[in-house]
Design an enzyme around this catalytic site. Structure first.
Site, PDB file in Angstrom:
ATOM      1  N   ASP A 271       0.875  -1.166   0.000  1.00  0.00           N
ATOM      2  CA  ASP A 271       0.000   0.000   0.000  1.00  0.00           C
ATOM      3  C   ASP A 271       0.920   1.225   0.000  1.00  0.00           C
ATOM      4  OD1 ASP A 271      -2.083   1.800   0.084  1.00  0.00           O
ATOM      5  OD2 ASP A 271      -3.155   0.800   1.710  1.00  0.00           O
TER       6      ASP A 271
HETATM    7  C1  BGC Z   1      -5.081   3.381   0.204  1.00  0.00           C
HETATM    8  C2  BGC Z   1      -5.182   2.416  -0.957  1.00  0.00           C
HETATM    9  C3  BGC Z   1      -4.992   3.131  -2.260  1.00  0.00           C
HETATM   10  C4  BGC Z   1      -3.679   3.875  -2.230  1.00  0.00           C
HETATM   11  C5  BGC Z   1      -3.400   4.641  -3.506  1.00  0.00           C
HETATM   12  C6  BGC Z   1      -3.854   4.235   0.115  1.00  0.00           C
HETATM   13  O1  BGC Z   1      -3.901   5.255   1.053  1.00  0.00           O
HETATM   14  O2  BGC Z   1      -5.088   2.680   1.411  1.00  0.00           O
HETATM   15  O3  BGC Z   1      -6.433   1.787  -0.921  1.00  0.00           O
HETATM   16  O4  BGC Z   1      -5.035   2.217  -3.315  1.00  0.00           O
HETATM   17  O5  BGC Z   1      -3.702   4.801  -1.164  1.00  0.00           O
HETATM   18  O6  BGC Z   1      -4.261   5.712  -3.623  1.00  0.00           O
END
Ligand code: BGC
Length: 719
Positions: A271
């Protein structure tokens, strides 16, 4: 939308490109020369990846193992540059749980995943995935960062709306359907967030303390389905820690479980900023750091040069990225989409409405107040009904909706010409009461503001909305409440109103969908994929140790008793149970047949076939979900009963149809943490069939004759 497979993709791209600006593809991408050794399509993806790896320099390998931040091209939230020397396309990654995110315009805003899941219809989830996958692909995306499949453990979880609900089996079915849909259109899907991502409070550090059995039976189960049946190409490891280690560097989670036990053959990306180390992370199973190269850029190259990380390990990680890319056809069918294309189609727009309608759940309909007559005079009350429709949740899943039909507009469009439809935004209680009093029916639209990054402080409706409902209900006994929420809320006014409809965050078609349901043009056929509690205390995670945690640790002391399992185990009455939802017609189930009634869960086990007759006993066409639960023998230490199958059936008035559900071996299994295996203990297993987790009138038995553990589920000794 295409019908799936590469043929489907060609058709879909053909249709959509007529809408697109100039489909010129993602900057840096060129067609890979067919003469390159790894472009021989008769070789397997594994062989092709190996040929390519042999041609790559260390630098080129490291480049593939992390994103570039900030992203140098417009759009995408994740980006790995193309390698023109070797013909590797740029890996473009975009958010999108309910439509293409990251600020993309000219896209379709679908209802939230929790709404789509409330249809209990895997065909619908497959279509949902196709719309999403098709729009992502035509925006130039190679990896669609969807779906989000964590089990909802805490009802206040700020990302509940992005998930499918509280049951691991159910989430697995929805995940498989959506992933297949997404991947049929071109991009790889992404199962996220791996794992125990169950709260937003302290989300970058929180440590989920969970026992192995619970981890396997509840939290890993949707991921197992996504991998083994959905063949998902990528998995995103989560921010949180599980049992004292960050997900993105845990040997247990990434190697032991994901690779050795679940046989995942795609790649694990972190993530965004969830990577915490270089050597530990790469050794323990992380393949790609996102969004940048803080740990997997220069520090990883240095670790290889100094011998702390072997080149074989780098090759293994790069292979995990390349194999799914070859398998998905990303080298053979280059993406010609681009971020500025208009990717909507009339089919997508109409699907957004169908999905919203099918996900709407009728919770109360006293005296048959619904459906409404098209001549009824109606008072629409609450900002969510008019000036501020609540169509989606907030955070990285946010979509720039091309339009949102407000409930007020939807109702006005659908009503008969002369019908009066008045509106009060609810900011002033006495004028709301006044408007309500003058109408035959008052409809109060209430909402919650759910967002990534924050849990809800409690389960009450924010602001003065409870008071608004009570005031309106006093002014007009024919009051209906429409909930535009992403998760459960308390309803102190439940006995004061005549009707309650859960419409969720219903996407761009919001008002059209709710009008179709309220007027009865569409029969409500959704069911809750999570429990609505009676009070804040009467939930499975009511102590601070459980949620939001104490000293950075959240203790999963409820163990297997997640969601409805806890309500049943503790004999706690919910407000509305898991699996519940009414219709404008009525149904009866009968003639339960189970075959065979004695099983040996060995390799030859073919499943247990459950069959019932479903009859529409009312005056209108409608659809019912037949839910099949299994109660294990008490000695197995399982919750009272758990969902193991379901099927949706449409029925004309008076019509009867047989409905079949097959129970797999896992329906009769528990995870034995002592031997790290799934076991099917012998004994009598009760099969319960009905239309909600608390309405299971049909019972039968299956006797399991023990045969030991399940082959193929054991951890490999080498892990
Ligand atoms: C989120 C993800 C997301 C990523 C990119 C993160 O903060 O937890 O779900 O895909 O950001 O935007």
């Amino acid at each position: 939308m295409g019908r799936g497979g590469w043929l489907g993709l060609v058709v879909a791209v053909g249709v959509v490109s007529s809408f697109a600006a100039t489909p010129r593809g993602v900057p840096g991408n060129r067609r890979t020369p067919a003469t390159l050794p790894w472009m021989n399509r008769t070789d397997s993806p594994e062989q092709r990846a190996d040929l390519l790896i042999r041609a790559m320099t260390l630098d080129e390998k490291i480049t593939l193992m992390h994103g570039v931040s900030p992203v140098p091209v417009h759009g995408y939230v994740g980006y790995v540059p193309a390698n023109s020397r070797l013909g590797i396309p740029a890996i473009t990654e975009a958010d999108g749980r309910a439509g293409v995110g990251n600020g993309a315009t000219q896209v379709t805003l679908l209802p939230a995943p929790i709404a789509a899941a409330s249809s209990w219809d895997t065909h619908l989830l497959n279509e949902y995935g196709k719309v999403l996958g098709n729009e992502e692909w035509n925006k130039g995306t190679l990896v669609a960062l969807a779906p989000s499949i964590d089990v909802v453990r805490v009802p206040e979880w700020g990302r509940t709306f992005e998930s499918y609900g509280e049951d691991p089996y159910f989430n697995g079915r929805m995940a498989v359907a959506e992933i297949r849909g997404i991947q049929s259109q071109g991009p790889l899907a992404n199962a996220n967030m791996y794992v125990t991502m169950n709260q937003e409070t302290n989300r970058f550090r929180d440590d989920s303390i969970v026992d192995e059995r619970t981890l396997h039976e509840i939290y890993l189960a949707p991921f197992a389905a996504a991998i083994q049946e959905g063949h998902v190409g990528t998995v995103m490891c989560a921010y949180v820690q599980t049992n004292d280690n960050y997900s993105c560097q845990s040997a247990d989670l990434l190697t032991e479980i994901l690779r050795n036990e679940l046989h995942f053959t795609g790649w694990v990306m972190s993530d965004w900023t969830a990577t915490h180390s270089t050597v530990d992370a790469v050794r323990n199973g992380l393949d790609q750091e996102m969004p940048g190269g803080k740990y997997f850029g220069a520090p990883l190259e240095a670790a290889v040069r100094s011998g702390r990380v072997s080149t074989q390990l780098i090759d293994e990680r790069v292979r995990q990225i390349l194999v799914p890319m070859f398998r998905q056809g990303l080298f053979d069918h280059p993406n010609r989409g681009n971020w500025s294309a208009d990717v909507r189609t009339p089919e997508h727009t109409s699907f957004a409405q169908t999905a919203a309608e099918q996900g709407t759940v009728l919770l109360k309909n006293a005296g048959g107040i619904l459906p409404l007559g098209k001549n009824d005079s109606i008072a629409v009350i609450g900002a969510a009904g008019g000036s501020h429709p609540k169509a989606e949740g907030a955070g990285s899943s946010g979509v720039k909706a091309p339009f949102i039909v407000s409930p007020l507009d939807g109702l006005r469009k659908a009503a008969s010409a002369g019908a009066t439809i008045a509106y009060a935004d609810g900011s002033d209680l006495s004028s709301a009461a006044e408007v309500a009093r003058k109408a035959q029916v008052a409809i109060v639209f209430v909402q919650t503001d759910e967002t990534e990054g924050e849990d809800r402080p409690n389960l009450r409706l924010p602001g003065n909305q409870d008071q608004l409902v009570e005031t309106v209900a006093k002014a007009n006994p024919r009051t209906i409440v429409v909930l535009d929420t992403g998760g459960p809320v308390l309803m102190p006014w439940v006995n004061q109103v005549a009707g309650i409809v859960e419409a969720w965050y219903s996407g761009e078609a919001d008002g059209n969908a709710i009008a179709a349901i309220l007027y009865g043009d569409v029969d409500p056929a959704g069911k809750l994929p999570l429990t609505f509690p009676r009070s804040e205390e009467a939930v499975p995670t009511s102590t601070a140790q459980q949620w939001p945690g104490v000293d950075g640790r959240s203790i999963y002391s409820e163990k297997l008793d997640v969601g409805y399992r806890w309500y049943d185990a503790t004999h706690t009455q919910p407000l509305f149970p898991f699996g519940f939802g009414l219709s404008y017609t009525t149904f009866r189930l009968g003639h339960l047949e189970i075959a065979p009634e004695r099983v040996v869960p060995s390799a030859e086990f073919r499943g247990v076939h459950v069959r019932v007759d479903a009859t529409n006993t009312g005056q209108r066409a409608g659809a019912e979900v037949v839910e099949v639960y299994v109660a294990q023998p008490p000695a197995n230490g399982e919750p009272p009963h758990v969902l193991r199958g379901f099927a949706k059936v449409s029925l004309q008035p008076g019509e009867t149809k047989p409905v079949s559900v097959d129970l797999d071996r896992r329906s009769f299994a528990i995870y034995d943490a002592a031997v790290r295996r799934w076991e099917c203990p012998g004994g009598v297993y009760q099969i319960l069939v009905g239309t909600s987790s608390q309405d299971l009138p049909l019972h039968g038995n299956v006797r399991v004759i023990p045969s030991g553990s399940q082959p193929g589920q054991e951890r490999s000794k080498s892990g």
